[in-house]
Design a protein around this motif. Structure first.
Motif, short mmCIF file in Angstrom:
data_model
loop_
_atom_site.label_atom_id
_atom_site.label_comp_id
_atom_site.label_asym_id
_atom_site.label_seq_id
_atom_site.Cartn_x
_atom_site.Cartn_y
_atom_site.Cartn_z
N PRO A 1 0.81 -1.23 0.00
CA PRO A 1 0.00 0.00 0.00
C PRO A 1 0.84 1.27 0.00
CG PRO A 1 -0.74 -1.51 1.71
CD PRO A 1 0.50 -2.09 1.12
N ARG B 1 -3.84 -3.67 1.72
CA ARG B 1 -3.32 -3.92 3.07
C ARG B 1 -3.94 -5.18 3.67
NH1 ARG B 1 -4.66 0.76 5.01
NH2 ARG B 1 -2.73 1.68 4.29
N ARG C 1 -5.84 1.25 -1.25
CA ARG C 1 -4.75 0.92 -0.33
C ARG C 1 -5.22 0.01 0.80
NH1 ARG C 1 -3.31 6.12 -1.87
NH2 ARG C 1 -4.54 7.09 -0.24
#
Length: 104
Positions: A68, A101, A97
């Protein structure tokens, strides 16, 4: 000694390559189906935002962006342009992102 220990090391794949492999564009777009009627407008906005974030996250992973922290807003927007998607908002970039993650 187990037989697995004697096998030669496999050739590098996209996930282990030293440099990113070029992105393959989708061969055929997925057939669109109508969304269910009767939901509040916010539901449709969120649903479409999630779909866009998933498409972008997959495209980034295919192009070699795995973390990310590597996916800045500019990188995500460049990828969106490359795959033919409207530029994402800051909220959608944040969602991309987050998907990267939590997929680990």
């Amino acid at each position: 000694m187990p037989a697995a220990a004697l096998k030669p090391k496999p050739l590098p794949t996209q996930s282990t390559a030293k440099r990113p492999v070029l992105l393959d564009l989708p061969y055929a777009p997925v057939e669109k189906r109508p969304l269910p009627p009767g939901r509040p407008r916010e539901w449709y906005v969120t649903h479409n935002r999630r779909l866009k974030a998933m498409r972008l996250a997959i495209a980034l992973l295919d192009s070699g962006v795995y973390l990310p922290t590597q996916a800045r807003n500019e990188t995500i927007r460049d990828t969106a342009e490359m795959i033919g998607v409207h530029p994402p908002s800051d909220t959608t970039c944040h969602m991309v992102r987050a998907l990267m993650r939590y997929a680990r």
